[in-house]
Design a protein around this motif. Structure first.
Motif, short mmCIF file in Angstrom:
data_model
loop_
_atom_site.label_atom_id
_atom_site.label_comp_id
_atom_site.label_asym_id
_atom_site.label_seq_id
_atom_site.Cartn_x
_atom_site.Cartn_y
_atom_site.Cartn_z
N GLU A 117 0.83 -1.21 0.00
CA GLU A 117 0.00 0.00 0.00
C GLU A 117 0.86 1.25 0.00
O GLU A 117 0.56 2.22 -0.70
CB GLU A 117 -0.95 -0.01 1.20
CG GLU A 117 -2.05 -1.03 1.09
CD GLU A 117 -2.88 -1.14 2.36
OE1 GLU A 117 -2.68 -0.33 3.30
OE2 GLU A 117 -3.72 -2.05 2.42
N SER A 120 2.35 1.71 -3.40
CA SER A 120 1.31 2.17 -4.31
C SER A 120 1.04 3.66 -4.12
O SER A 120 0.89 4.41 -5.09
CB SER A 120 0.03 1.37 -4.10
OG SER A 120 -1.00 1.86 -4.92
N LEU A 121 0.98 4.12 -2.87
CA LEU A 121 0.77 5.53 -2.59
C LEU A 121 1.94 6.37 -3.10
O LEU A 121 1.75 7.45 -3.66
CB LEU A 121 0.58 5.76 -1.09
CG LEU A 121 -0.71 5.26 -0.48
CD1 LEU A 121 -0.68 5.41 1.04
CD2 LEU A 121 -1.89 6.03 -1.05
N SER A 122 3.15 5.89 -2.90
CA SER A 122 4.36 6.61 -3.35
C SER A 122 4.37 6.75 -4.86
O SER A 122 4.70 7.81 -5.38
CB SER A 122 5.63 5.90 -2.89
OG SER A 122 5.71 5.91 -1.49
N SER A 123 4.01 5.68 -5.56
CA SER A 123 4.06 5.74 -7.03
C SER A 123 2.93 6.60 -7.59
O SER A 123 3.07 7.22 -8.63
CB SER A 123 4.01 4.34 -7.63
OG SER A 123 2.78 3.72 -7.36
N SER A 124 1.80 6.70 -6.88
CA SER A 124 0.69 7.52 -7.38
C SER A 124 0.93 9.00 -7.11
O SER A 124 0.33 9.85 -7.77
CB SER A 124 -0.61 7.07 -6.75
OG SER A 124 -0.64 7.33 -5.37
N GLU A 125 1.83 9.33 -6.17
CA GLU A 125 2.15 10.72 -5.87
C GLU A 125 3.17 11.29 -6.83
O GLU A 125 3.35 12.50 -6.91
CB GLU A 125 2.66 10.84 -4.44
CG GLU A 125 1.59 10.57 -3.40
CD GLU A 125 2.14 10.58 -1.99
OE1 GLU A 125 3.35 10.74 -1.79
OE2 GLU A 125 1.32 10.41 -1.05
N GLU A 126 3.84 10.42 -7.60
CA GLU A 126 4.89 10.89 -8.51
C GLU A 126 4.34 11.45 -9.77
O GLU A 126 3.36 11.37 -10.27
CB GLU A 126 5.85 9.75 -8.84
CG GLU A 126 6.61 9.31 -7.61
CD GLU A 126 7.47 8.08 -7.88
OE1 GLU A 126 7.47 7.55 -9.01
OE2 GLU A 126 8.14 7.64 -6.94
#
Length: 126
Positions: A117, A120-126
Motif C-alpha cells: 500500500e 502504491s501511494l508513493s508511485s501515485s504521488e509521482e
C-alpha cells in the motif's frame, strides 16, 4: 488402480486433514477460547469476561464443540453452587504451536500488505 499420482494423493490427504481441523477451530471464536485457555484453567464466567462481548449461549456452544472434539476438558468442581472449570487437553495444548505459526504468518502478511500500500501511494504521488 488409482488415477491420482502419489503427489496428488498426498495433497488430497493434506487438504482433507486441514479441512477437518478447520471444522474444529473454524467455529466462530473457538480459536479465541483455545488461546485464553493456554493461560491455564478458567471458570465459565471468567472465560466469558476475558473474551468480552460473547453471549452465554455462544460460549456454551463453543465449549461443548471443543469438548466434543477433545480439545478441552470440563471439570465440575464440588462447590455450592456448582462451578465448572475448563482446561485444555494434551491435544489442545499442542495447538499452541499452530496458533503461534498462524500469528507469525498473519504478521508477515499484514506487513507485506502495508508495504504494498505504501509503495502504491508513493508511485501515485509521482
Amino acid at each position: 488402480m488409482s488415477m491420482l499420482s502419489e503427489k496428488d494423493e498426498i495433497y488430497q490427504d493434506c487438504t482433507m486433514t486441514i479441512g477437518e481441523v478447520l471444522e474444529i477451530i473454524g467455529v466462530k471464536r473457538a480459536f479465541l477460547v483455545i488461546g485464553e485457555l493456554h493461560g491455564g484453567p478458567q471458570r465459565f464466567n471468567r472465560l466469558r469476561r476475558s473474551l468480552g462481548g460473547i453471549s452465554t449461549q455462544s460460549l456454551t456452544d463453543i465449549l461443548r464443540h471443543l469438548e466434543h472434539n477433545g480439545i478441552i476438558d470440563r471439570h465440575v468442581l464440588p462447590t455450592a453452587p456448582v462451578a465448572v472449570e475448563y482446561s485444555l487437553t494434551e491435544q489442545g495444548r499442542k495447538f499452541e504451536h499452530v496458533l503461534n505459526e498462524m500469528h507469525k504468518w498473519g504478521q508477515a502478511w499484514k506487513k507485506q500488505r502495508y508495504d504494498m500500500e505504501q509503495a502504491s501511494l508513493s508511485s501515485s504521488e509521482e
